[in-house]
Design a protein around this motif. Structure first.
Motif, PDB file in Angstrom:
ATOM      1  N   ILE A  96      27.593  39.191  80.845  1.00 41.37           N
ATOM      2  CA  ILE A  96      26.271  39.006  80.503  1.00 41.37           C
ATOM      3  C   ILE A  96      26.185  38.085  80.214  1.00 41.37           C
ATOM      4  N   THR A  97      25.603  37.033  80.324  1.00 42.91           N
ATOM      5  CA  THR A  97      24.605  35.733  81.030  1.00 42.91           C
ATOM      6  C   THR A  97      23.568  34.747  80.013  1.00 42.91           C
ATOM      7  N   LEU A  98      24.251  33.567  79.976  1.00 40.22           N
ATOM      8  CA  LEU A  98      23.057  33.333  78.960  1.00 40.22           C
ATOM      9  C   LEU A  98      22.449  31.978  79.945  1.00 40.22           C
ATOM     10  N   ASP A  99      21.114  31.276  78.911  1.00 41.90           N
ATOM     11  CA  ASP A  99      20.985  29.594  79.275  1.00 41.90           C
ATOM     12  C   ASP A  99      21.692  29.199  77.425  1.00 41.90           C
ATOM     13  N   LEU A 100      21.927  27.871  77.831  1.00 44.84           N
ATOM     14  CA  LEU A 100      22.603  27.666  76.088  1.00 44.84           C
ATOM     15  C   LEU A 100      21.025  26.380  75.978  1.00 44.84           C
ATOM     16  N   LEU A 101      21.139  26.302  74.471  1.00 45.59           N
ATOM     17  CA  LEU A 101      20.481  25.196  73.655  1.00 45.59           C
ATOM     18  C   LEU A 101      19.387  24.076  75.110  1.00 45.59           C
ATOM     19  N   GLY A 102      18.005  23.959  75.185  1.00 44.61           N
ATOM     20  CA  GLY A 102      17.462  23.092  76.067  1.00 44.61           C
ATOM     21  C   GLY A 102      18.055  23.068  77.315  1.00 44.61           C
ATOM     22  N   HIS A 103      18.002  24.193  78.217  1.00 45.47           N
ATOM     23  CA  HIS A 103      19.116  24.649  79.128  1.00 45.47           C
ATOM     24  C   HIS A 103      18.112  25.663  80.114  1.00 45.47           C
TER      25      HIS A 103
ATOM     26  N   ALA B 221      28.011  27.577  70.249  1.00 46.07           N
ATOM     27  CA  ALA B 221      28.932  28.975  70.010  1.00 46.07           C
ATOM     28  C   ALA B 221      27.946  29.414  69.436  1.00 46.07           C
ATOM     29  N   ASP B 222      27.452  29.885  68.265  1.00 43.62           N
ATOM     30  CA  ASP B 222      26.535  30.302  67.368  1.00 43.62           C
ATOM     31  C   ASP B 222      25.382  31.180  68.373  1.00 43.62           C
ATOM     32  N   VAL B 223      24.906  30.601  68.709  1.00 43.32           N
ATOM     33  CA  VAL B 223      24.198  31.020  69.883  1.00 43.32           C
ATOM     34  C   VAL B 223      24.686  32.550  70.755  1.00 43.32           C
ATOM     35  N   VAL B 224      25.889  31.876  71.398  1.00 47.95           N
ATOM     36  CA  VAL B 224      26.960  33.085  72.119  1.00 47.95           C
ATOM     37  C   VAL B 224      27.062  34.210  71.303  1.00 47.95           C
ATOM     38  N   GLN B 225      27.274  33.823  69.756  1.00 51.87           N
ATOM     39  CA  GLN B 225      27.609  34.994  69.077  1.00 51.87           C
ATOM     40  C   GLN B 225      26.231  35.824  68.602  1.00 51.87           C
ATOM     41  N   ALA B 226      24.979  34.855  68.505  1.00 53.35           N
ATOM     42  CA  ALA B 226      23.738  35.576  68.249  1.00 53.35           C
ATOM     43  C   ALA B 226      23.171  36.437  69.103  1.00 53.35           C
ATOM     44  N   VAL B 227      23.420  36.476  70.592  1.00 56.06           N
ATOM     45  CA  VAL B 227      23.555  37.442  71.424  1.00 56.06           C
ATOM     46  C   VAL B 227      24.364  38.122  71.292  1.00 56.06           C
ATOM     47  N   LEU B 228      25.472  38.019  71.329  1.00 55.13           N
ATOM     48  CA  LEU B 228      26.624  39.370  71.411  1.00 55.13           C
ATOM     49  C   LEU B 228      26.284  40.299  69.910  1.00 55.13           C
ATOM     50  N   SER B 229      25.528  39.682  69.227  1.00 62.67           N
ATOM     51  CA  SER B 229      25.863  40.497  68.223  1.00 62.67           C
ATOM     52  C   SER B 229      24.531  41.224  68.597  1.00 62.67           C
TER      53      SER B 229
ATOM     54  N   ILE C 112      28.142  43.771  71.093  1.00 62.66           N
ATOM     55  CA  ILE C 112      29.449  43.563  71.641  1.00 62.66           C
ATOM     56  C   ILE C 112      30.644  42.868  70.698  1.00 62.66           C
ATOM     57  N   ARG C 113      31.536  43.908  71.082  1.00 60.22           N
ATOM     58  CA  ARG C 113      32.717  43.306  69.699  1.00 60.22           C
ATOM     59  C   ARG C 113      33.350  42.729  69.885  1.00 60.22           C
ATOM     60  N   LYS C 114      33.651  42.530  71.042  1.00 58.69           N
ATOM     61  CA  LYS C 114      35.132  41.358  72.173  1.00 58.69           C
ATOM     62  C   LYS C 114      34.766  41.311  73.629  1.00 58.69           C
ATOM     63  N   ALA C 115      35.379  40.360  73.773  1.00 55.57           N
ATOM     64  CA  ALA C 115      34.762  40.448  75.565  1.00 55.57           C
ATOM     65  C   ALA C 115      35.783  38.699  76.047  1.00 55.57           C
TER      66      ALA C 115
END
Length: 260
Positions: A49-56, A72-80, A84-87
Motif C-alpha cells: 500500500i502506498t499513499l500521498d499524504l495531505l498536500g502531497h 496518521a488518520d488518513v493512513v487509517q482511512a486508507v487501511l479501513s 487491512i487489520r495489520k501491516a
C-alpha cells in the motif's frame, strides 16, 4: 491509483500484490512515486500500500497545519477502506513521524515498523526555528526553496554522481503546492516526541540511517535506540537511502519483512 474522500479531502493511494500488508509512507516534498523502484519488487511477495499524504502528490490540502496525527488518520482511512487489520509500516523521514503517530493511535494495527532516515525525537528549539525560516523562505521564493531542499538531502559526493535522479526528485517535489509545504512544516515543527515507542512497543522495529545524512545528525539519531531491541542498519550515504543505497535497502527491507 485509487482515491477516497477523507473529511471531504481527496486522498490518492495504491494497492498492489497479495499477502501480508506493507504500508510505505513517503516523506516531506515527496509522494508515493518515491517507491516506484521498490514497490514492484515487494508486491511479488506482499500486499503493498502506498499513499500521498495531505498536500502531497495527488492528495489535497486540509487546513493550515497538517499534523502527524491527521496524516496518521488518513493512513487509517486508507487501511479501513482496504479492510487491512495489520501491516508492517515503512516511513521515510516525515513518513516516519506519521508512522510513529499511527503506532501511538492504532498500536493494534502494527505488525512491524521501519524508520527510514527518520527519528522518533521531537524537533529541538533550533530545528523549530529552522522550520519557521523555511516557511518564510518558501513563501518568498517557492522554486528555489524546493530545488535547494532536495539537493541538500543527498550526501555531497552523490550530488555530483546522481544528477539525473536528483532532477527527477525535484520535478516531483515541485508538484507539492505551497499550502502543502507550509502545512507540513507546521505539522513537523509541532510534533510530539515518540521515543518511548521505540523502548516499550512490542512489535519488531528497525532504524535505517545514512552516515552522511545532512538532515539528521547521525550520532544524535543513534541515541534514541540505546538500550532498545530496535534493529539498526547504517548506509554510508545521505538522507535518500531509497536512491543512494537502492539495492542494499531492498535487501534489508525484504530481510526484515521475512523476520516479522
Amino acid at each position: 491509483m485509487y482515491q477516497l474522500l477523507y473529511k471531504n479531502t481527496k486522498i490518492s493511494y495504491s494497492d498492489t500484490g497479495k499477502g501480508n500488508a506493507i504500508v510505505l509512507i513517503h516523506g516531506f516534498l515527496e509522494n508515493q512515486t518515491m517507491w516506484q523502484d521498490l514497490a514492484p519488487e515487494l508486491c511479488q511477495k506482499y500486499r503493498v500500500i502506498t499513499l500521498d499524504l495531505l498536500g502531497h502528490g495527488e492528495s489535497d490540502c486540509l487546513g493550515y497545519v497538517h499534523s502527524m496525527e491527521e496524516n496518521a488518520d488518513v493512513v487509517q482511512a486508507v487501511l479501513s477502506k482496504l479492510r487491512i487489520r495489520k501491516a508492517v509500516f515503512v516511513g521515510h523521514s516525515m513518513g516516519g513521524y506519521v508512522a510513529l503517530a499511527f503506532a501511538e493511535l492504532y498500536p493494534e494495527k502494527i505488525r512491524g515498523l521501519v524508520l527510514l532516515n527518520s527519528t522518533s525525537k521531537a524537533d529541538s528549539e533550533e530545528r523549530k526555528d529552522n522550520r519557521n525560516r523555511a516557511i518564510k523562505a518558501v513563501k518568498k521564493d517557492y522554486t528555489t526553496f524546493v530545488r535547494l531542499s532536495i539537493t541538500n538531502l543527498f550526501s555531497e559526493e552523490n550530488r555530483e554522481i546522481l544528477t539525473d535522479e536528483i532532477e527527477k526528485v525535484k520535478i516531483e517535489a515541485l508538484k507539492t503546492p505551497l499550502q502543502g509545504i507550509v502545512a507540513s512544516l507546521e505539522g513537523m515543527k509541532n510534533r510530539k516526541d515518540r521515543e518511548v515507542l521505540l523502548h516499550l512497543s512490542p512489535y519488531p522495529k528497525m532504524l535505517i540511517l545514512g552516515e552522511k545524512d545532512p538532515v539528521l545528525i547521525y550520532e544524535t539519531a543513534l541515541e534514541q535506540i540505546k538500550n532498545t531491541a530496535v534493529k539498526f542498519v547504517t548506509f554510508p550515504d545521505g538522507h535518500m537511502s531509497h536512491i543512494e543505497n537502492r539495492e542494499e535497502l531492498k535487501d534489508v527491507l525484504l530481510g526484515f519483512f521475512k523476520s516479522v
